[in-house]
Motif scaffolding. Structure first.
Motif, short mmCIF file in Angstrom:
data_model
loop_
_atom_site.label_atom_id
_atom_site.label_comp_id
_atom_site.label_asym_id
_atom_site.label_seq_id
_atom_site.Cartn_x
_atom_site.Cartn_y
_atom_site.Cartn_z
N ARG A 114 6.41 2.77 -10.80
CA ARG A 114 6.07 1.51 -11.47
C ARG A 114 6.98 1.25 -12.67
O ARG A 114 7.27 0.11 -13.00
CB ARG A 114 4.59 1.49 -11.86
CG ARG A 114 3.72 1.42 -10.62
CD ARG A 114 2.27 1.14 -10.89
NE ARG A 114 1.51 1.27 -9.67
CZ ARG A 114 1.49 0.38 -8.68
NH1 ARG A 114 2.20 -0.72 -8.76
NH2 ARG A 114 0.76 0.58 -7.62
N TRP A 121 10.16 -0.14 -11.25
CA TRP A 121 9.96 -1.55 -10.93
C TRP A 121 9.98 -2.39 -12.20
O TRP A 121 10.62 -3.45 -12.24
CB TRP A 121 8.64 -1.75 -10.17
CG TRP A 121 8.35 -3.18 -9.91
CD1 TRP A 121 7.35 -3.92 -10.46
CD2 TRP A 121 9.07 -4.06 -9.03
NE1 TRP A 121 7.41 -5.21 -9.97
CE2 TRP A 121 8.45 -5.32 -9.10
CE3 TRP A 121 10.17 -3.90 -8.20
CZ2 TRP A 121 8.91 -6.42 -8.38
CZ3 TRP A 121 10.63 -4.99 -7.47
CH2 TRP A 121 9.99 -6.23 -7.56
N ASP A 169 15.58 -7.12 -6.49
CA ASP A 169 14.11 -7.09 -6.53
C ASP A 169 13.52 -6.79 -5.16
O ASP A 169 12.68 -5.91 -5.01
CB ASP A 169 13.54 -8.43 -7.04
CG ASP A 169 13.69 -8.61 -8.55
OD1 ASP A 169 14.25 -7.72 -9.23
OD2 ASP A 169 13.25 -9.66 -9.04
N SER A 170 13.96 -7.53 -4.15
CA SER A 170 13.36 -7.35 -2.82
C SER A 170 13.72 -5.99 -2.24
O SER A 170 12.93 -5.39 -1.52
CB SER A 170 13.76 -8.48 -1.87
OG SER A 170 15.13 -8.40 -1.55
N ARG A 179 11.42 -3.52 -4.02
CA ARG A 179 10.04 -3.76 -3.60
C ARG A 179 9.80 -3.20 -2.19
O ARG A 179 8.79 -2.54 -1.93
CB ARG A 179 9.69 -5.25 -3.64
CG ARG A 179 8.22 -5.49 -3.27
CD ARG A 179 7.86 -6.96 -3.15
NE ARG A 179 7.89 -7.63 -4.43
CZ ARG A 179 8.73 -8.63 -4.74
NH1 ARG A 179 9.60 -9.08 -3.85
NH2 ARG A 179 8.67 -9.20 -5.92
N SER A 232 7.37 -0.12 -1.09
CA SER A 232 6.36 -0.37 -0.08
C SER A 232 6.42 0.69 1.02
O SER A 232 5.39 1.19 1.48
CB SER A 232 6.54 -1.77 0.49
OG SER A 232 5.61 -2.00 1.51
N GLU A 238 2.76 -0.36 -3.72
CA GLU A 238 2.85 -1.82 -3.72
C GLU A 238 2.98 -2.32 -5.15
O GLU A 238 2.26 -1.89 -6.05
CB GLU A 238 1.59 -2.44 -3.08
CG GLU A 238 1.40 -2.06 -1.62
CD GLU A 238 2.55 -2.48 -0.70
OE1 GLU A 238 3.20 -3.52 -0.96
OE2 GLU A 238 2.82 -1.75 0.27
N VAL A 239 3.95 -3.23 -5.36
CA VAL A 239 4.13 -3.84 -6.67
C VAL A 239 4.18 -5.34 -6.48
O VAL A 239 4.53 -5.83 -5.41
CB VAL A 239 5.42 -3.35 -7.38
CG1 VAL A 239 5.30 -1.89 -7.76
CG2 VAL A 239 6.65 -3.58 -6.52
N SER A 240 3.84 -6.09 -7.54
CA SER A 240 3.95 -7.54 -7.47
C SER A 240 5.11 -7.98 -8.34
O SER A 240 5.55 -7.26 -9.24
CB SER A 240 2.64 -8.19 -7.94
OG SER A 240 2.37 -7.82 -9.27
N GLY A 241 5.59 -9.18 -8.08
CA GLY A 241 6.77 -9.69 -8.77
C GLY A 241 6.62 -9.78 -10.27
O GLY A 241 7.59 -9.70 -11.00
N ASP A 242 5.40 -9.98 -10.75
CA ASP A 242 5.22 -10.19 -12.19
C ASP A 242 4.64 -8.95 -12.89
O ASP A 242 4.25 -9.01 -14.03
CB ASP A 242 4.29 -11.38 -12.43
CG ASP A 242 2.95 -11.23 -11.73
OD1 ASP A 242 2.75 -10.20 -11.04
OD2 ASP A 242 2.10 -12.12 -11.86
N GLU A 243 4.63 -7.84 -12.19
CA GLU A 243 4.04 -6.63 -12.76
C GLU A 243 4.92 -6.08 -13.87
O GLU A 243 6.08 -5.80 -13.66
CB GLU A 243 3.88 -5.57 -11.66
CG GLU A 243 3.20 -4.33 -12.16
CD GLU A 243 2.77 -3.44 -11.02
OE1 GLU A 243 2.66 -2.25 -11.25
OE2 GLU A 243 2.54 -3.96 -9.91
#
Length: 146
Positions: A111, A114, A126-127, A130, A134, A139-144
């Motif tokens: 994390r 990320w 980023d992708s 990510r 995964s 799992e991470v979100s774009g705004d984390e």
């Protein structure tokens, strides 16, 4: 067209997962990668560049993504570049930065890797990161941000 290859390098230790991130010569957080040499496969290029830039020996787990972008080359002007990224398991070597190419390299908790990518990295990675996380079950979100 310039073709490069690199990877998201990970290691697992005592149940924890660590992700390798580098700081490039411009001070940005990124992934190890470099230009393909004649006769090399994309996988060979990725493993050679990771070893040269970070001191870590790896093995390819699977392809992640191929990204394409344009950049301005000092001699040739605007050029197209394609980078093949792989998920790479660290299997040996000692972590050290190739100071001619990069400013630093470190192992980060996923994390945190990320968070640094989102804050200080190149958007087109980023992708890649990510998807790599995964595939490692993270799992991470774009705004984390932490």
């Amino acid at each position: 067209m310039e073709i490069s290859a690199g990877g998201v390098v990970f290691r697992k230790e005592n149940g924890a997962c660590w992700i390798q991130m580098i700081q490039d010569r411009y001070g940005k957080i990124t992934l190890p990668k470099g230009k393909m040499e004649p006769g090399e496969t994309e996988e060979e290029t990725a493993l050679r560049e990771i070893s040269e830039e970070t001191g870590i020996e790896g093995e390819i787990v699977e392809p992640i993504e191929t990204i394409s972008y344009r950049f301005t080359h000092p001699k040739h002007g605007l050029m197209d570049k394609r980078v093949h990224y792989f998920l790479v398991r660290a299997v040996g070597g000692n972590l050290h930065a190739q100071i001619e190419e990069i400013r630093g390299v470190e192992w980060l908790e996923p994390r945190e890797a990320w968070r640094q990518q989102v804050q200080y990295g190149y958007n087109n990675n980023d992708s890649v990161l990510r998807q790599a996380l995964s595939r490692l079950g993270i799992e991470v979100s774009g705004d984390e941000m932490g």
